[in-house]
Design a protein around this motif. Structure first.
Motif, PDB file in Angstrom:
ATOM      1  N   ARG A  84       0.834  -1.191   0.000  1.00  0.00           N
ATOM      2  CA  ARG A  84       0.000   0.000   0.000  1.00  0.00           C
ATOM      3  C   ARG A  84       0.867   1.238   0.000  1.00  0.00           C
ATOM      4  O   ARG A  84       2.020   1.193   0.406  1.00  0.00           O
ATOM      5  CB  ARG A  84      -0.971  -0.009   1.158  1.00  0.00           C
ATOM      6  CG  ARG A  84      -0.345  -0.121   2.513  1.00  0.00           C
ATOM      7  CD  ARG A  84      -1.398  -0.215   3.563  1.00  0.00           C
ATOM      8  NE  ARG A  84      -1.626   1.102   4.113  1.00  0.00           N
ATOM      9  CZ  ARG A  84      -2.045   1.322   5.334  1.00  0.00           C
ATOM     10  NH1 ARG A  84      -2.344   0.311   6.105  1.00  0.00           N
ATOM     11  NH2 ARG A  84      -2.199   2.523   5.790  1.00  0.00           N
ATOM     12  N   THR A  85       0.301   2.304  -0.469  1.00  0.00           N
ATOM     13  CA  THR A  85       1.032   3.554  -0.565  1.00  0.00           C
ATOM     14  C   THR A  85       0.803   4.369   0.698  1.00  0.00           C
ATOM     15  O   THR A  85      -0.331   4.515   1.145  1.00  0.00           O
ATOM     16  CB  THR A  85       0.590   4.346  -1.803  1.00  0.00           C
ATOM     17  OG1 THR A  85       0.831   3.533  -2.964  1.00  0.00           O
ATOM     18  CG2 THR A  85       1.343   5.638  -1.936  1.00  0.00           C
ATOM     19  N   VAL A  86       1.899   4.855   1.263  1.00  0.00           N
ATOM     20  CA  VAL A  86       1.839   5.731   2.428  1.00  0.00           C
ATOM     21  C   VAL A  86       2.599   7.005   2.088  1.00  0.00           C
ATOM     22  O   VAL A  86       3.443   7.010   1.197  1.00  0.00           O
ATOM     23  CB  VAL A  86       2.444   5.065   3.691  1.00  0.00           C
ATOM     24  CG1 VAL A  86       1.659   3.831   4.091  1.00  0.00           C
ATOM     25  CG2 VAL A  86       3.904   4.725   3.491  1.00  0.00           C
ATOM     26  N   THR A  87       2.274   8.074   2.791  1.00  0.00           N
ATOM     27  CA  THR A  87       2.975   9.327   2.583  1.00  0.00           C
ATOM     28  C   THR A  87       3.678   9.700   3.878  1.00  0.00           C
ATOM     29  O   THR A  87       3.049   9.776   4.927  1.00  0.00           O
ATOM     30  CB  THR A  87       1.999  10.437   2.160  1.00  0.00           C
ATOM     31  OG1 THR A  87       1.335  10.020   0.960  1.00  0.00           O
ATOM     32  CG2 THR A  87       2.722  11.742   1.897  1.00  0.00           C
ATOM     33  N   VAL A  88       4.980   9.907   3.777  1.00  0.00           N
ATOM     34  CA  VAL A  88       5.809  10.261   4.923  1.00  0.00           C
ATOM     35  C   VAL A  88       6.529  11.549   4.578  1.00  0.00           C
ATOM     36  O   VAL A  88       7.267  11.600   3.595  1.00  0.00           O
ATOM     37  CB  VAL A  88       6.821   9.142   5.249  1.00  0.00           C
ATOM     38  CG1 VAL A  88       7.675   9.518   6.441  1.00  0.00           C
ATOM     39  CG2 VAL A  88       6.124   7.815   5.470  1.00  0.00           C
ATOM     40  N   LYS A  89       6.277  12.592   5.373  1.00  0.00           N
ATOM     41  CA  LYS A  89       6.882  13.910   5.128  1.00  0.00           C
ATOM     42  C   LYS A  89       6.692  14.362   3.687  1.00  0.00           C
ATOM     43  O   LYS A  89       7.588  14.905   3.065  1.00  0.00           O
ATOM     44  CB  LYS A  89       8.347  13.916   5.523  1.00  0.00           C
ATOM     45  CG  LYS A  89       8.553  13.757   7.025  1.00  0.00           C
ATOM     46  CD  LYS A  89       9.969  13.941   7.461  1.00  0.00           C
ATOM     47  CE  LYS A  89      10.503  15.318   7.383  1.00  0.00           C
ATOM     48  NZ  LYS A  89       9.914  16.348   8.204  1.00  0.00           N
ATOM     49  N   GLY A  90       5.508  14.089   3.142  1.00  0.00           N
ATOM     50  CA  GLY A  90       5.175  14.511   1.793  1.00  0.00           C
ATOM     51  C   GLY A  90       5.713  13.616   0.687  1.00  0.00           C
ATOM     52  O   GLY A  90       5.549  13.911  -0.483  1.00  0.00           O
ATOM     53  N   ILE A  91       6.352  12.506   1.044  1.00  0.00           N
ATOM     54  CA  ILE A  91       6.939  11.593   0.062  1.00  0.00           C
ATOM     55  C   ILE A  91       6.061  10.346  -0.006  1.00  0.00           C
ATOM     56  O   ILE A  91       5.876   9.665   0.997  1.00  0.00           O
ATOM     57  CB  ILE A  91       8.377  11.201   0.455  1.00  0.00           C
ATOM     58  CG1 ILE A  91       9.227  12.447   0.710  1.00  0.00           C
ATOM     59  CG2 ILE A  91       9.008  10.314  -0.607  1.00  0.00           C
ATOM     60  CD1 ILE A  91      10.489  12.171   1.502  1.00  0.00           C
ATOM     61  N   SER A  92       5.526  10.044  -1.179  1.00  0.00           N
ATOM     62  CA  SER A  92       4.696   8.847  -1.345  1.00  0.00           C
ATOM     63  C   SER A  92       5.586   7.634  -1.565  1.00  0.00           C
ATOM     64  O   SER A  92       6.472   7.655  -2.424  1.00  0.00           O
ATOM     65  CB  SER A  92       3.749   9.003  -2.535  1.00  0.00           C
ATOM     66  OG  SER A  92       2.788   9.978  -2.248  1.00  0.00           O
TER      67      SER A  92
END
Length: 122
Positions: free
Chosen positions: A33-41
């Motif tokens: 699954r796709t997650v976003t961390v500090k604006g980075i997908s």
């Protein structure tokens, strides 16, 4: 006149099968699954946590964060794969060309939260 008290409308077999009930719109288990961390997908595969080598890296990093702080590098390389370079580029200060320990630390902290969400029982 007799009534059939056991008669239900619809398909009685499907009403008692747990798999047919909504599961609170949770993402499919075990699927990337796709997650976003500090604006980075990033695409995270929860099956990563079923890799003993990764578990060892995670242990090295978490068992003594001060003494093994550099253990985060092979851990991130393993978890992020090709995304590691993309993360570094996104966190790099455009003026200095450097990635601060603080920004990477914040990224790792948020990533760990997302990994727990992606594979809560792993």
């Amino acid at each position: 006149m007799s009534r059939n008290r056991h008669h239900r409308s619809g398909n009685p077999a499907s009403s008692n099968v747990p798999g047919n009930r909504p599961q609170d719109h949770r993402p499919a288990q075990g699927k990337p699954r796709t997650v976003t961390v500090k604006g980075i997908s990033l695409t995270i595969d929860p099956k990563l946590m079923d890799d003993w080598g990764l578990v060892e890296l995670l242990y090295d990093y978490q068992s003594d964060p001060e003494g093994n702080a550099l253990a985060v590098i092979p851990f991130l390389r393993k978890v992020l794969g090709d995304g590691y370079a993309r993360v570094k580029d996104a966190l790099r200060d455009p003026d200095t060309g450097r990635i601060s320990g603080e920004s990477m630390g914040e990224f790792v902290e948020e990533l760990m939260e997302k990994l727990n969400d992606a594979a809560p029982n792993s």
